[in-house]
Design a protein around this motif. Structure first.
Motif, PDB file in Angstrom:
ATOM      1  N   UNK A 126       0.830  -1.203   0.000  1.00 12.90           N
ATOM      2  CA  UNK A 126       0.000   0.000   0.000  1.00 12.90           C
ATOM      3  C   UNK A 126       0.866   1.255   0.000  1.00 12.90           C
ATOM      4  N   UNK A 127       1.831   1.313   0.928  1.00 11.68           N
ATOM      5  CA  UNK A 127       2.644   2.513   1.062  1.00 11.68           C
ATOM      6  C   UNK A 127       3.499   2.765  -0.181  1.00 11.68           C
ATOM      7  N   UNK A 128       4.127   1.727  -0.700  1.00 13.31           N
ATOM      8  CA  UNK A 128       4.983   1.889  -1.879  1.00 13.31           C
ATOM      9  C   UNK A 128       4.166   2.251  -3.124  1.00 13.31           C
ATOM     10  N   UNK A 129       2.932   1.789  -3.189  1.00 10.59           N
ATOM     11  CA  UNK A 129       2.082   2.110  -4.334  1.00 10.59           C
ATOM     12  C   UNK A 129       1.851   3.608  -4.455  1.00 10.59           C
ATOM     13  N   UNK A 130       1.872   4.306  -3.318  1.00 17.86           N
ATOM     14  CA  UNK A 130       1.666   5.747  -3.332  1.00 17.86           C
ATOM     15  C   UNK A 130       2.995   6.511  -3.243  1.00 17.86           C
ATOM     16  N   UNK A 131       4.097   5.820  -3.551  1.00 15.83           N
ATOM     17  CA  UNK A 131       5.387   6.492  -3.648  1.00 15.83           C
ATOM     18  C   UNK A 131       6.138   6.653  -2.349  1.00 15.83           C
ATOM     19  N   UNK A 132       5.700   5.999  -1.279  1.00 18.77           N
ATOM     20  CA  UNK A 132       6.377   6.125   0.014  1.00 18.77           C
ATOM     21  C   UNK A 132       7.591   5.203   0.090  1.00 18.77           C
ATOM     22  N   UNK A 133       8.547   5.580   0.936  1.00 19.48           N
ATOM     23  CA  UNK A 133       9.679   4.704   1.260  1.00 19.48           C
ATOM     24  C   UNK A 133       9.286   3.904   2.506  1.00 19.48           C
ATOM     25  N   UNK A 134       9.567   2.604   2.480  1.00 20.39           N
ATOM     26  CA  UNK A 134       9.174   1.728   3.587  1.00 20.39           C
ATOM     27  C   UNK A 134      10.379   0.919   4.035  1.00 20.39           C
ATOM     28  N   UNK A 135      10.622   0.894   5.347  1.00 24.83           N
ATOM     29  CA  UNK A 135      11.717   0.085   5.886  1.00 24.83           C
ATOM     30  C   UNK A 135      11.269  -0.617   7.157  1.00 24.83           C
TER      31      UNK A 135
END
Length: 282
Positions: A126-135
């Motif tokens: 979900x987060x990456x689909x909207x261009x967010x960086x996730x770690x």
């Protein structure tokens, strides 16, 4: 009890055991996790706790979409979620291993699911689909989601664990100083060695700035991310190379750094294994 009856009982017990182990979204498929989610520095709270499934974090659907600023609709008849944010539209049918992003198919590592009446979706997708960086910081069970815009830069030189020189496309070389972290004095050599390994010259990094972007001498103040989503500032604190450092007005990630430092202290990670405990750590 006759032989036929005993066989029926045995089959029934076997079926019950199988259902308990792998039944639809059973405990083996998704287990409640003590996972913290930080979005742009602030911890998110959910009415229903996140769960882990096959090593991936799933969170309540509506809460995460709305936290990311997306409008979300759910079609109960088809179990289909539609989320829209600016120019991005995500459509996903609960239980599938594929979704669409602006009409293009996207594979999911784990399917979303319905648990106790709540729809859960994979957080990273979900987060990456909207261009967010996730770690992910495993030592703290923390998922870190960053949405602010970032600037791509190439590492030219590592000065120390907190300072590096970078270049931007068709521009000169600039000094970057990390925000919110301070290498531990008793572990500085180890921190510098980690930085040299992690930030190899020529590697690509992404810089996120805060309220004050530059010092008077032109030094850029930034949070540093890697393309796969890892957050370098957070790594230094989580692994015990650095402590959290409040630097108002650049305070976006203060709560995260404080939480990571507390966990590193409790676990005696890195320099905290040799650093004398401070009064507030007792």
């Amino acid at each position: 009890m006759g032989k036929g009856t005993r066989k029926k009982v045995a089959w029934l017990l076997a079926l019950l055991s199988l259902a308990a182990a792998v039944g639809p979204w059973g405990a083996a498929a998704a287990a409640e996790a003590n996972v913290r989610v930080f979005l742009d520095g602030r911890p998110l709270s959910f009415e229903k706790a996140p769960v882990l499934a096959d090593g991936y974090t799933l969170v309540p659907m509506r809460a995460i979409f709305e936290a990311l600023g997306a409008a979300v609709a759910y079609e109960a008849d088809t179990k289909t979620v539609t989320a829209v944010k600016e120019y991005t539209t995500i459509r996903y049918k609960i239980g599938e291993r594929e979704a669409t992003k602006n009409g293009d198919l996207v594979a999911l590592p784990v399917e979303g699911r319905l648990l106790d009446g709540v729809t859960y979706v994979p957080l990273r997708f979900v987060a990456r689909s909207f261009g967010s960086f996730v770690s992910w910081e495993g030592g703290s069970n923390a998922v870190i989601v960053s949405t602010p815009p970032k600037h791509a830069a190439t590492v030219e030189e590592v000065v120390d664990a907190r300072t590096l020189k970078v270049s931007f496309e068709q521009e000169g070389v600039y000094t970057v100083r990390l925000i919110g972290v301070s290498p531990l004095e008793t572990y500085r050599e180890e921190a510098d060695a980690y930085a040299a390994e992690r930030l190899a010259p020529g590697s690509l990094v992404w810089l996120e700035t805060d309220e004050r972007e530059k010092e008077l001498d032109g030094t850029i103040r930034a949070y540093v991310f890697f393309t796969e989503g890892a957050f370098y500032n957070a790594e230094l604190v989580a692994q015990g190379y650095a402590s959290a450092l409040a630097e108002a007005p650049n305070s976006r990630w203060d709560a995260l750094f404080a939480a990571l430092e507390a966990d590193a202290r409790r676990a005696n990670r890195g320099g905290w294994a040799v650093e004398p405990p401070s009064p507030q750590a007792k």
